[in-house]
Design an enzyme around this catalytic site. Structure first.
Site, PDB file in Angstrom:
ATOM      1  N   LYS A 120       0.832  -1.174  -0.022  1.00 26.94           N
ATOM      2  CA  LYS A 120      -0.040   0.008   0.028  1.00 26.94           C
ATOM      3  C   LYS A 120       0.779   1.193   0.047  1.00 26.94           C
ATOM      4  CE  LYS A 120      -4.562  -1.539   1.216  1.00 26.94           C
ATOM      5  NZ  LYS A 120      -5.655  -1.354   2.172  1.00 26.94           N
ATOM      6  N   LYS A 142      -3.680 -11.531  -7.036  1.00 21.34           N
ATOM      7  CA  LYS A 142      -4.825 -11.828  -6.492  1.00 21.34           C
ATOM      8  C   LYS A 142      -6.036 -10.823  -7.055  1.00 21.34           C
ATOM      9  CE  LYS A 142      -5.400  -8.948  -2.440  1.00 21.34           C
ATOM     10  NZ  LYS A 142      -5.762  -8.674  -1.180  1.00 21.34           N
ATOM     11  N   LYS A 149     -10.255  -5.436  -4.939  1.00 22.33           N
ATOM     12  CA  LYS A 149     -11.348  -4.336  -5.051  1.00 22.33           C
ATOM     13  C   LYS A 149     -10.734  -3.143  -5.700  1.00 22.33           C
ATOM     14  CE  LYS A 149     -12.560  -5.064  -0.454  1.00 22.33           C
ATOM     15  NZ  LYS A 149     -12.495  -4.572   0.754  1.00 22.33           N
TER      16      LYS A 149
HETATM   17  P1  TYM Z   1     -10.551  -6.999   2.767  1.00 27.27           P
HETATM   18  O1  TYM Z   1     -11.488  -6.169   3.063  1.00 27.27           O
HETATM   19  O2  TYM Z   1      -9.401  -6.643   1.916  1.00 27.27           O
HETATM   20  O3  TYM Z   1     -10.969  -8.496   2.354  1.00 27.27           O
HETATM   21  C1  TYM Z   1     -12.227  -9.046   3.186  1.00 27.27           C
HETATM   22  C2  TYM Z   1     -11.835 -10.362   3.179  1.00 27.27           C
HETATM   23  O4  TYM Z   1     -11.811 -11.129   1.777  1.00 27.27           O
HETATM   24  C3  TYM Z   1     -10.635 -11.669   1.539  1.00 27.27           C
HETATM   25  N1  TYM Z   1     -10.171 -11.511   0.229  1.00 27.27           N
HETATM   26  C4  TYM Z   1     -10.072 -12.741  -0.431  1.00 27.27           C
HETATM   27  N2  TYM Z   1      -9.945 -14.116  -0.429  1.00 27.27           N
HETATM   28  C5  TYM Z   1      -9.859 -14.941  -1.576  1.00 27.27           C
HETATM   29  N3  TYM Z   1      -9.480 -14.527  -2.772  1.00 27.27           N
HETATM   30  C6  TYM Z   1      -9.288 -13.144  -2.768  1.00 27.27           C
HETATM   31  N4  TYM Z   1      -8.844 -12.624  -4.178  1.00 27.27           N
HETATM   32  C7  TYM Z   1      -9.558 -12.075  -1.717  1.00 27.27           C
HETATM   33  N5  TYM Z   1      -9.502 -10.799  -1.597  1.00 27.27           N
HETATM   34  C8  TYM Z   1      -9.841 -10.753  -0.524  1.00 27.27           C
HETATM   35  C9  TYM Z   1      -9.689 -11.439   2.721  1.00 27.27           C
HETATM   36  O5  TYM Z   1      -8.692 -12.155   3.117  1.00 27.27           O
HETATM   37  C10 TYM Z   1     -10.631 -10.889   3.790  1.00 27.27           C
HETATM   38  O6  TYM Z   1     -10.814 -12.061   4.700  1.00 27.27           O
HETATM   39  N6  TYM Z   1      -7.714  -6.207   6.927  1.00 27.27           N
HETATM   40  C11 TYM Z   1      -8.877  -6.798   6.512  1.00 27.27           C
HETATM   41  C12 TYM Z   1     -10.202  -6.223   7.098  1.00 27.27           C
HETATM   42  C13 TYM Z   1     -10.049  -6.525   8.667  1.00 27.27           C
HETATM   43  C14 TYM Z   1     -10.231  -7.658   9.409  1.00 27.27           C
HETATM   44  C15 TYM Z   1     -10.293  -7.145  10.583  1.00 27.27           C
HETATM   45  C16 TYM Z   1     -10.365  -9.118   8.755  1.00 27.27           C
HETATM   46  C17 TYM Z   1      -9.877  -5.976   9.488  1.00 27.27           C
HETATM   47  N7  TYM Z   1      -9.803  -6.037  10.762  1.00 27.27           N
HETATM   48  C18 TYM Z   1      -9.927  -8.508  11.687  1.00 27.27           C
HETATM   49  C19 TYM Z   1     -10.446 -10.140   9.827  1.00 27.27           C
HETATM   50  C20 TYM Z   1     -10.358  -9.675  11.350  1.00 27.27           C
HETATM   51  C21 TYM Z   1      -8.980  -6.707   4.986  1.00 27.27           C
HETATM   52  O7  TYM Z   1      -8.401  -5.672   4.487  1.00 27.27           O
HETATM   53  O8  TYM Z   1      -9.759  -7.337   4.214  1.00 27.27           O
END
Ligand code: TYM
Length: 334
Positions: free
Chosen positions: A115, A197, A200
């Site tokens: 990032k 991967k 978004k």
């Molecule tokens: P975020 O918002 O990027 O993604 C949300 C969830 O989706 C999963 N994910 C994927 N899984 C499979 N293939 C992909 N291409 C893919 N892209 C995203 C992520 O692994 C995630 O589970 N930091 C976290 C948000 C967060 C969080 C937390 C998660 C904040 N606090 C506490 C768990 C526990 C994030 O940015 O996820």
């Protein structure tokens, strides 16, 4: 553990629209966990401002994300669904945990490196301490497990380290959480570059399937998905594009890669891509219909938001008060 029941926390960022990766890697796995855990699913809007956001847009996306949780089938009677910014204990615990986290371990986080390369003009302290807020999210609810996709495992690891360090000083304050990664779909790749991967924030709109994409757009994106010239539907690392499509197909229909190889043996990529597109359209259609209904039912969604903040706040502040006492903050005078 909360009140004698195992507990669980997970969240998603309200940046961009959810992708098929978010759905298959995380959200879809959440739906039945309430049978075994006290579940907290959060829209982590505080994490989102580590990169610049348009305020009106962020508010809208946060609400859409919360509605997508519901539309995907999370039952708010059985799961606590809420906004992170509605429970100030997240930020308060994050401050305390900041004081138990080392600069060195934070600088090793790959998400921070990625990032900060992407937002070189805005490498703020929040971006750096992002994993500490995430640790606070998880530890506030004494979470036993955290269902996430593959890319969040490093953040889970640092959460465990911080919790262990805190416990070593103050006794058993936090439950040490375990990651829970689904067997299929934990790493859905870009349709345009299967070595990256699905994300978004990808600039190429054909690289990602968004949960609210129209059926024809979904079909078109799969038709255009980058594959290879082997001409065989085979589940192997040498064919990352096809492997990713097999993963998606399996995650949507509950099949195994072996079954899919057999189903499409001798058939061309065109036929296979079309089938994958249809499978995804089929999975997303009911979710999209429910999302439409929820968009028109403000009172219902508002009720979920209110109740979620109340329940999450109850448990979160319970843990926070315990932590404040442990570190030596003066007691409140009643
Ligand atoms: P975020 O918002 O990027 O993604 C949300 C969830 O989706 C999963 N994910 C994927 N899984 C499979 N293939 C992909 N291409 C893919 N892209 C995203 C992520 O692994 C995630 O589970 N930091 C976290 C948000 C967060 C969080 C937390 C998660 C904040 N606090 C506490 C768990 C526990 C994030 O940015 O996820």
């Amino acid at each position: 553990m909360l009140d004698g029941k195992k507990s669980l926390f997970s969240g998603m960022q309200a940046t961009g629209t959810l992708t098929l990766g978010n759905y298959l890697g995380a959200l879809k796995n959440w739906l039945t966990l309430h049978n075994d855990y006290e579940c907290f699913y959060c829209v982590v809007d505080e994490h989102s401002i580590t990169v610049r956001q348009d305020p009106a847009e962020l508010r809208k996306r946060a609400r859409n994300l919360l509605m997508l949780y519901l539309a995907a089938g999370l039952d708010p009677e059985k799961n606590c669904i809420y906004y992170q910014s509605h429970v100030s204990a997240h930020a308060e615990l994050a401050w305390i945990l900041n004081c138990f986290t080392y600069m060195g371990e934070l600088s090793r986080m790959t998400q921070f490196k990625d990032k900060s390369a992407k937002h070189a003009d805005n490498i703020n302290a929040g971006l750096f301490t992002y994993p500490v807020l995430m640790a606070a999210d998880i530890l506030l609810f004494q979470s036993d497990v955290v269902p996430v996709g593959h890319d969040q495992l490093q953040h889970l690891e640092i959460t465990r380290d911080i919790a262990g360090r805190f416990n070593a000083i103050y006794g058993d304050v936090f439950t040490i959480p375990e990651p829970y990664v689904g067997k299929v779909g934990a790493k859905i790749m870009s349709l345009q570059d299967p070595l990256k991967k699905m994300s978004k924030s990808d600039e190429n709109p054909n690289a990602s399937i968004f949960l609210l994409d129209k059926p024809d757009d979904i079909r078109r994106k799969f038709k255009r998905a980058v594959t290879d010239s082997e001409g065989q539907v085979a589940y192997r690392d040498e064919q990352p594009g096809i492997k990713n499509l097999i993963d998606i197909y399996c995650a949507c229909l509950g099949k195994t890669p072996g079954e899919v190889e057999k189903e499409f043996a001798g058939l061309g990529y065109g036929v296979f891509k079309e089938a994958v597109g249809e499978a995804v359209v089929g999975v997303l259609a009911p979710l999209q219909a429910r999302f439409e209904e929820l968009s028109k039912d403000k009172a219902y969604v508002d009720g979920v938001i209110r109740a979620g903040a109340e329940k999450a706040g109850y448990y979160a502040f319970k843990t926070l008060r315990k932590v404040q006492k442990k570190v030596g903050f003066p007691e409140r005078i009643k």
